[in-house]
Write a protein that holds these residues in place. Structure first.
Motif, PDB file in Angstrom:
ATOM      1  N   GLU A  31      45.225  31.406 -33.845  1.00 19.92           N
ATOM      2  CA  GLU A  31      46.390  32.420 -33.571  1.00 19.92           C
ATOM      3  C   GLU A  31      45.593  33.335 -32.129  1.00 19.92           C
ATOM      4  O   GLU A  31      47.079  33.530 -31.402  1.00 19.92           O
ATOM      5  N   ARG A  32      44.894  33.519 -32.109  1.00 18.20           N
ATOM      6  CA  ARG A  32      44.597  34.272 -30.636  1.00 18.20           C
ATOM      7  C   ARG A  32      45.112  33.476 -29.006  1.00 18.20           C
ATOM      8  O   ARG A  32      45.076  34.486 -28.047  1.00 18.20           O
ATOM      9  N   GLU A  84      48.516  34.060 -29.099  1.00 19.36           N
ATOM     10  CA  GLU A  84      49.173  35.050 -28.121  1.00 19.36           C
ATOM     11  C   GLU A  84      48.458  35.291 -26.503  1.00 19.36           C
ATOM     12  O   GLU A  84      48.712  35.633 -25.947  1.00 19.36           O
ATOM     13  N   ASP A  96      41.583  42.018 -33.047  1.00 22.33           N
ATOM     14  CA  ASP A  96      42.538  40.767 -33.031  1.00 22.33           C
ATOM     15  C   ASP A  96      40.922  39.566 -32.790  1.00 22.33           C
ATOM     16  O   ASP A  96      41.401  38.781 -33.646  1.00 22.33           O
ATOM     17  N   LYS A 147      41.532  38.285 -36.347  1.00 15.00           N
ATOM     18  CA  LYS A 147      42.861  36.738 -36.015  1.00 15.00           C
ATOM     19  C   LYS A 147      41.717  35.729 -36.255  1.00 15.00           C
ATOM     20  O   LYS A 147      40.596  35.818 -35.795  1.00 15.00           O
ATOM     21  N   ILE A 175      52.721  31.840 -35.018  1.00 17.44           N
ATOM     22  CA  ILE A 175      51.450  31.027 -34.587  1.00 17.44           C
ATOM     23  C   ILE A 175      50.556  32.454 -34.695  1.00 17.44           C
ATOM     24  O   ILE A 175      49.574  32.740 -35.199  1.00 17.44           O
ATOM     25  N   SER A 176      50.368  33.738 -33.604  1.00 18.68           N
ATOM     26  CA  SER A 176      49.621  34.690 -32.715  1.00 18.68           C
ATOM     27  C   SER A 176      50.445  35.626 -34.036  1.00 18.68           C
ATOM     28  O   SER A 176      49.218  36.699 -33.268  1.00 18.68           O
ATOM     29  N   ASN A 177      50.995  35.283 -34.864  1.00 12.63           N
ATOM     30  CA  ASN A 177      51.746  36.671 -35.595  1.00 12.63           C
ATOM     31  C   ASN A 177      50.848  38.451 -35.165  1.00 12.63           C
ATOM     32  O   ASN A 177      51.274  39.136 -35.531  1.00 12.63           O
TER      33      ASN A 177
END
Length: 233
Positions: free
Chosen positions: A157-158, A161, A149, A153, A229-231
């Protein structure tokens, strides 16, 4: 730290999936006899990165954070521990120095189990050994994911998450508010970025109506949006 006169029973932590629930009754009784328990205030350090620890700690109450110290003393939070979790076991089993610092962020009661007793249980109880091995593998997998990550990322994104991770770890109250209160700096130290970036992105999430901010409290309004958003897959 203040030692407790009354030692909490290991059975209190069983419903929190404690690894010690795999012990037989006589093993539990012996464990209760050899362990010690103490109260730690918010802000107390349980052990420092690079120190040698002589046993493992089991969380009976409270929340702790484990972090590594980087350049200019900046923290990188690796994970949290709460009721039923065991900390320090990898360094104890390997005989290595502690790889993280552990700090109390909510008043805690910790039970300390000497290394000699842990080794004895590993040798004599196959179910306990397998549970400990599985726990180690899970944490290794989480560490590998964290490295990926950080490398691939974006900070946005992080952060999304991390909010979902905090939800899964600590849960939400009846108002959909995270049941853990962290400073903006602590959140940044999980994400691996500057505090200013976290403040800006949280404001963006608020403007987009994904979350509501009330001091340190964060209410999740749109989990699907955060997951997008976090994928996360």
């Amino acid at each position: 730290m203040k030692n407790l006169n009354t030692i909490p029973s290991c059975k209190e932590c069983f419903r929190f999936n404690s690894i010690f629930k795999h012990l037989a009754l006589d093993e539990l009784e012996e464990l209760s006899y050899v362990k010690g328990c103490a109260f730690y205030k918010k802000g107390d350090i349980v052990f420092h990165e690079g120190s040698r620890i002589s046993g493992v700690y089991c969380v009976n109450k409270g929340v702790l954070k484990m972090f590594k110290t980087g350049v200019e003393g900046k923290e990188q939070i690796i994970r949290f521990a709460q009721k039923g979790d065991v900390i320090g076991y990898r360094s104890t089993l390997s005989g290595e120095l502690a790889c993280t610092t552990t700090k109390v962020i909510e008043d805690a009661v910790l039970c300390f189990i000497p290394a000699t007793k842990l080794f004895e249980l590993v040798k004599t109880n196959p179910s306990f050994s397998m549970k400990l091995m599985k726990l180690s593998c899970i944490e290794l997998g989480e560490a590998n994911k964290f490295i990926l990550d950080i490398a691939q990322k974006t900070v946005r994104e992080r952060l999304a998450e991390v909010l979902l991770l905090l939800k899964d770890t600590f849960g939400l109250d009846e108002d959909d508010t995270l049941q853990i209160s962290l400073t903006r700096e602590e959140i940044a130290n999980i994400v691996g970025t500057a505090t200013e970036s976290v403040i800006r992105l949280l404001s963006e999430f608020k403007s987009d109506k994904h979350i509501v901010l009330n001091g340190r409290k964060i209410k999740i309004l749109n989990e699907k949006a955060l997951r997008r958003i976090s994928n996360m897959y």
